[in-house]
Every structure is written in C-alpha cells, then in structure tokens.
Motif scaffolding. Sequence first.
Motif, PDB file in Angstrom:
ATOM      1  N   LEU A   1      36.805  41.108  37.422  1.00 59.41           N
ATOM      2  CA  LEU A   1      37.627  42.012  38.228  1.00 59.41           C
ATOM      3  C   LEU A   1      38.398  41.250  39.306  1.00 59.41           C
ATOM      4  N   PHE A   2      37.757  40.277  39.937  1.00 59.47           N
ATOM      5  CA  PHE A   2      38.455  39.466  40.935  1.00 59.47           C
ATOM      6  C   PHE A   2      39.625  38.722  40.282  1.00 59.47           C
ATOM      7  N   SER A   3      39.415  38.218  39.085  1.00 55.94           N
ATOM      8  CA  SER A   3      40.480  37.527  38.355  1.00 55.94           C
ATOM      9  C   SER A   3      41.609  38.487  37.994  1.00 55.94           C
ATOM     10  N   ASP A   4      41.247  39.701  37.568  1.00 57.11           N
ATOM     11  CA  ASP A   4      42.266  40.723  37.276  1.00 57.11           C
ATOM     12  C   ASP A   4      43.073  41.039  38.536  1.00 57.11           C
ATOM     13  N   GLN A   5      42.382  41.140  39.671  1.00 60.46           N
ATOM     14  CA  GLN A   5      43.074  41.403  40.934  1.00 60.46           C
ATOM     15  C   GLN A   5      44.015  40.250  41.277  1.00 60.46           C
ATOM     16  N   ASP A   6      43.534  39.037  41.109  1.00 59.86           N
ATOM     17  CA  ASP A   6      44.379  37.881  41.389  1.00 59.86           C
ATOM     18  C   ASP A   6      45.633  37.896  40.513  1.00 59.86           C
ATOM     19  N   ASP A   7      45.462  38.185  39.231  1.00 64.61           N
ATOM     20  CA  ASP A   7      46.605  38.247  38.312  1.00 64.61           C
ATOM     21  C   ASP A   7      47.588  39.338  38.747  1.00 64.61           C
ATOM     22  N   PHE A   8      47.062  40.509  39.132  1.00 64.19           N
ATOM     23  CA  PHE A   8      47.908  41.605  39.608  1.00 64.19           C
ATOM     24  C   PHE A   8      48.709  41.166  40.837  1.00 64.19           C
TER      25      PHE A   8
ATOM     26  N   THR B   1      46.067  33.114  47.539  1.00 61.24           N
ATOM     27  CA  THR B   1      44.941  32.276  47.137  1.00 61.24           C
ATOM     28  C   THR B   1      44.029  33.058  46.203  1.00 61.24           C
ATOM     29  N   ARG B   2      43.791  32.502  45.027  1.00 57.65           N
ATOM     30  CA  ARG B   2      42.879  33.128  44.068  1.00 57.65           C
ATOM     31  C   ARG B   2      41.456  33.086  44.627  1.00 57.65           C
ATOM     32  N   TYR B   3      40.590  33.945  44.089  1.00 56.23           N
ATOM     33  CA  TYR B   3      39.201  34.022  44.545  1.00 56.23           C
ATOM     34  C   TYR B   3      38.518  32.658  44.416  1.00 56.23           C
ATOM     35  N   SER B   4      37.717  32.333  45.411  1.00 55.59           N
ATOM     36  CA  SER B   4      36.817  31.183  45.343  1.00 55.59           C
ATOM     37  C   SER B   4      35.547  31.537  46.118  1.00 55.59           C
ATOM     38  N   LYS B   5      34.517  30.796  45.878  1.00 53.04           N
ATOM     39  CA  LYS B   5      33.242  31.036  46.570  1.00 53.04           C
ATOM     40  C   LYS B   5      33.376  30.825  48.075  1.00 53.04           C
ATOM     41  N   ASN B   6      34.429  30.163  48.510  1.00 54.81           N
ATOM     42  CA  ASN B   6      34.652  29.937  49.938  1.00 54.81           C
ATOM     43  C   ASN B   6      34.912  31.223  50.705  1.00 54.81           C
ATOM     44  N   GLU B   7      35.170  32.322  49.999  1.00 60.75           N
ATOM     45  CA  GLU B   7      35.372  33.601  50.676  1.00 60.75           C
ATOM     46  C   GLU B   7      34.068  34.138  51.267  1.00 60.75           C
ATOM     47  N   ASN B   8      32.938  33.590  50.852  1.00 60.68           N
ATOM     48  CA  ASN B   8      31.630  33.968  51.377  1.00 60.68           C
ATOM     49  C   ASN B   8      31.342  35.459  51.280  1.00 60.68           C
ATOM     50  N   ILE B   9      31.724  36.048  50.176  1.00 55.61           N
ATOM     51  CA  ILE B   9      31.433  37.459  49.939  1.00 55.61           C
ATOM     52  C   ILE B   9      29.957  37.594  49.590  1.00 55.61           C
ATOM     53  N   LYS B  10      29.297  38.542  50.243  1.00 60.05           N
ATOM     54  CA  LYS B  10      27.857  38.708  50.050  1.00 60.05           C
ATOM     55  C   LYS B  10      27.495  39.888  49.164  1.00 60.05           C
ATOM     56  N   ILE B  11      28.321  40.930  49.191  1.00 56.32           N
ATOM     57  CA  ILE B  11      27.977  42.126  48.426  1.00 56.32           C
ATOM     58  C   ILE B  11      29.261  42.746  47.876  1.00 56.32           C
TER      59      ILE B  11
ATOM     60  N   GLY C   1      32.560  43.992  60.413  1.00 62.31           N
ATOM     61  CA  GLY C   1      32.543  43.704  58.987  1.00 62.31           C
ATOM     62  C   GLY C   1      33.966  43.616  58.462  1.00 62.31           C
ATOM     63  N   GLU C   2      34.087  43.123  57.244  1.00 59.62           N
ATOM     64  CA  GLU C   2      35.416  42.973  56.660  1.00 59.62           C
ATOM     65  C   GLU C   2      35.439  43.514  55.237  1.00 59.62           C
ATOM     66  N   VAL C   3      36.445  44.323  54.950  1.00 56.29           N
ATOM     67  CA  VAL C   3      36.687  44.842  53.609  1.00 56.29           C
ATOM     68  C   VAL C   3      37.480  43.784  52.860  1.00 56.29           C
ATOM     69  N   LYS C   4      36.994  43.406  51.694  1.00 61.26           N
ATOM     70  CA  LYS C   4      37.645  42.386  50.889  1.00 61.26           C
ATOM     71  C   LYS C   4      37.795  42.886  49.455  1.00 61.26           C
ATOM     72  N   ARG C   5      38.827  42.424  48.806  1.00 57.36           N
ATOM     73  CA  ARG C   5      38.978  42.530  47.358  1.00 57.36           C
ATOM     74  C   ARG C   5      38.917  43.949  46.802  1.00 57.36           C
ATOM     75  N   MET C   6      39.521  44.898  47.523  1.00 55.44           N
ATOM     76  CA  MET C   6      39.635  46.264  46.991  1.00 55.44           C
ATOM     77  C   MET C   6      40.590  46.221  45.802  1.00 55.44           C
ATOM     78  N   PHE C   7      40.131  46.682  44.656  1.00 55.57           N
ATOM     79  CA  PHE C   7      40.963  46.635  43.451  1.00 55.57           C
ATOM     80  C   PHE C   7      40.510  47.690  42.455  1.00 55.57           C
ATOM     81  N   ILE C   8      41.471  48.424  41.930  1.00 54.60           N
ATOM     82  CA  ILE C   8      41.230  49.383  40.843  1.00 54.60           C
ATOM     83  C   ILE C   8      42.192  49.017  39.724  1.00 54.60           C
ATOM     84  N   LYS C   9      41.688  48.925  38.511  1.00 54.10           N
ATOM     85  CA  LYS C   9      42.578  48.649  37.385  1.00 54.10           C
ATOM     86  C   LYS C   9      43.657  49.726  37.313  1.00 54.10           C
TER      87      LYS C   9
END
Length: 142
Positions: free
Chosen positions: A16-23, A36-46, A70-78
């Motif tokens: 899903l993160f990859s789909d979001q990046d492509d979008f 910037t495409r997703y990487s583990k450096n984003e430190n997303i925990k949940i 807190g921070e909302v990250k990577r909200m994405f709906i196909k």
Amino acid sequence: MKITHLEVISDEVIKLFSDQDDFMIDFLGTDCAYYTRYSKNENIKIVWLAYLDDLPIGCVAYRKKSDNVGEVKRMFIKNEYRGRGISKLLLNMVEQYAKQCGDNKLHLSTRITLEPAVTLYRHSGFFETFRNGLYIEMEKKL
C-alpha cells in the motif's frame, strides 16, 4: 469492511505504501523530484489497514512527532474505493490511538493540491499552521 492495526510493517503495508508512492509521483508530475518514497527512516510504529473482502484497500500510519504530539502519516485509499468514508474511519483510529498515547495534538503534512484530503482534514478539525507554496502543515487539538 474491517480495519486492523499492525505494529510491524507487513508485506500488505509495504504494498500500500508503494501504491501511494506511485500515485503521488504520478500526481506530482514534474514536482515528483521533491517526493520521497517510503523508507524505514520514517520511523512509523503503527499502521491501520482497511480491508474489503480480505483485500487491503487503504491505510493510515501514526508516529510520535514530539512530546504530546502525534503525527498522521501515509493516509491512502486506493482510487476505486475513495468516496466511501474509509479515510474518516482511518483518521478516527489514529485520533483515538493518539489520545491513548497522551497526545494533545495531531500534526500532518500534505499538499494543498490534494483537495479531497485537505477537505477531509479540515472537516475533521485540522487547521493550517504553515504553508510554503503548495506544501501545508496542519494540526488538530485533541
């Protein structure tokens, strides 16, 4: 539809993160050089995933930004599942979790040109705190 939270990045989340990046790269056109495409450096925990008929159709992530924020990250709906209220449900999950973590604010960053997302955030109580060109930051008091 069901929503499940994951504390570890799974193959479904990565997809899903990859789909979001492509979008986003398609959406941004010539501005994609600044994305910037997703990487583990984003430190997303949940991450919360929305499923329809056992297919992951959307996600949202949370990470700690600072003390009590807190921070909302990577909200994405196909694309084919948008307009069904799924984003509202996912955003609510993040808000509830942030409150449980003791956060008194939620932060997010987006582009003003992502009009449906910005409208969702405003209707959910977020307000703009910073703008630089097409880039905006928003917050919500919990």
